[in-house]
Design an enzyme around this catalytic site. Structure first.
Site: not given
Ligand SMILES: NC(=O)c1ccc[n+]([C@@H]2O[C@H](COP(=O)([O-])OP(=O)(O)OC[C@H]3O[C@@H](n4cnc5c(N)ncnc54)[C@H](O)[C@@H]3O)[C@@H](O)[C@H]2O)c1
Length: 366
Positions: A15, A75, A94, A96, A118, A270
């Site tokens: 990116r 990054k 970003y 972190h 972030e 993550d």
């Molecule tokens: N791997 C990657 O490349 C990548 C990229 C982007 C985001 N992410 C990660 O994905 C994750 C989700 O991000 P997001 O933006 O959707 O977050 P978000 O806050 O929009 O959504 C998280 C949801 O989880 C729900 N939740 C909490 N406890 C729960 C449970 N016990 N059961 C069911 N649902 C529950 C919350 O109510 C919320 O609606 C984060 O950890 C983020 O860092 C990873």
């Protein structure tokens, strides 16, 4: 202001901090933009595109850092970049910080103004510069999951959309936030049967309102999770507890109740993942198998689609970049509370209290 866009040098990062469209806006506002040669190539933007938009191309990363008031990137700076950062220089990217004391100490020592994407936070608590990456990862999760459901990839051999006379595949989405909503939308678009679980009734009501009838909402609890993992082909982990490790909603013992070839895409990797057996993987080696269950848990999913990710990120960073360039960092942050929350380190002083708490430092002045 002079704004510099260096090429990302972190492994596998394609990116870039600004697109030609962003350069065009800055130049229109009488700023000068230096872009490092080939910085945008991985995202499909070439030096000629940047020149046409009004940028000056510099050959080396050293030149970009040395001649710019503000650096815009993607990054966090990595070790070879630390010494390039100038005292009083604004670094907008970003960071972190909580995940690296070394980086934090390096940035303190350089005396820069570090504004972290972030932690830019809107009034309602949402994180506008993280949202687009969750949107990318949520949508991509279905694409990847569909691929790993194929037999040659060790999946169950299920086509998510089914065909006439054969029912569609079943997708279970844990978490109805940004990742979960986008994943559900993509899966539904393919014709899969989708079950989405959350503990937040507002989110479930929203999903119920906007999604087609083959997306079914249910309250998230262990009973429901144990029930659904036995019958769903693809499971998406999109759970987040802000600032904490994701809860292990699927424990090791539960894998045995899943059918062989079930695929888990744990996007929440993550934050430690919402599956006990999740460990971070890379795009080079994205999956591993435990108890015949395929685990996909790439920690930087958006990195695989740099064109889309760069556009999605720069769409939301540009208004902040323009404000920082037009007003200077102090006035821009004073005028905009969301941007103010992005201030993490100011000329050697930590401005974001969570960093001090994380490293258990006594004082903001390190
Ligand atoms: N791997 C990657 O490349 C990548 C990229 C982007 C985001 N992410 C990660 O994905 C994750 C989700 O991000 P997001 O933006 O959707 O977050 P978000 O806050 O929009 O959504 C998280 C949801 O989880 C729900 N939740 C909490 N406890 C729960 C449970 N016990 N059961 C069911 N649902 C529950 C919350 O109510 C919320 O609606 C984060 O950890 C983020 O860092 C990873």
């Amino acid at each position: 202001m002079i704004i510099g866009v260096p090429k990302e040098i972190k492994n596998n990062e394609s990116r870039v901090g600004m697109t030609p469209a962003g350069i065009y806006e800055l130049v229109k506002n009488n700023h000068t933009v230096y872009v490092q040669s080939t910085a945008g190539e991985g995202s499909g933007f070439f030096d000629e595109d940047y020149i046409e938009a009004g940028a000056t191309i510099l050959a080396t990363i050293e030149e970009v850092y040395l001649s710019s008031d503000m650096i815009v990137k993607v990054k966090e700076p990595i070790e070879p970049e630390y010494h390039l950062i100038q005292k009083g220089q604004v670094i907008f990217t970003y960071f972190h910080f909580a995940s690296s004391e070394k980086l934090t100490r390096a940035m303190i020592a350089r005396g820069a103004i570090c504004i972290a994407y972030e932690t830019v936070e809107d009034e309602d608590g949402s994180l506008p510069l993280l949202t687009p990456m969750s949107e990318v990862a949520g949508r991509m999760a279905i694409q990847q999951g569909a691929k790993y459901l194929e037999k040659p990839e060790k999946g169950r051999g299920v086509l998510l959309g089914g065909v006439p006379g054969v029912p569609p595949g079943k997708v279970l989405v844990l978490g109805a936030g940004i990742v979960g909503t986008q994943a559900a939308k993509m899966a539904a678009g393919l014709g899969a049967h989708v079950t989405i679980l959350d503990i937040n009734m507002k989110r479930l009501r929203y999903i119920n309102d906007v999604m087609p009838s083959h997306v079914v909402t249910e309250f998230s609890n262990e009973f429901n999770i144990r029930k659904h993992i036995k019958t769903h082909d693809l499971i998406i982990g999109g759970v987040l507890l802000k600032g904490a490790k994701a809860p292990n909603l699927i424990t090791r013992d539960m894998l045995k109740s899943m059918r062989p070839g079930t695929v888990i895409v744990d996007v929440a990797v993550d934050q430690g993942g919402c599956v006990e057996t999740t460990r971070p993987t890379t795009h080079e080696d994205p999956v591993y198998i435990i108890d015949d269950v395929v685990h996909y848990s790439v920690a930087n999913m958006p990195g695989a689609v740099p064109y889309t990710s760069t556009m999605a990120l720069t769409n939301v960073t540009l208004p902040y970049i323009l404000a920082l360039a037009n007003k200077g960092w102090f006035k821009a942050c004073e005028d905009d509370l969301s941007l103010h929350k992005g201030l993490n380190i100011i000329e050697g002083e930590v401005a974001y209290k969570e960093i001090i708490e994380t490293f258990q430092w006594d004082t903001a002045l390190a």
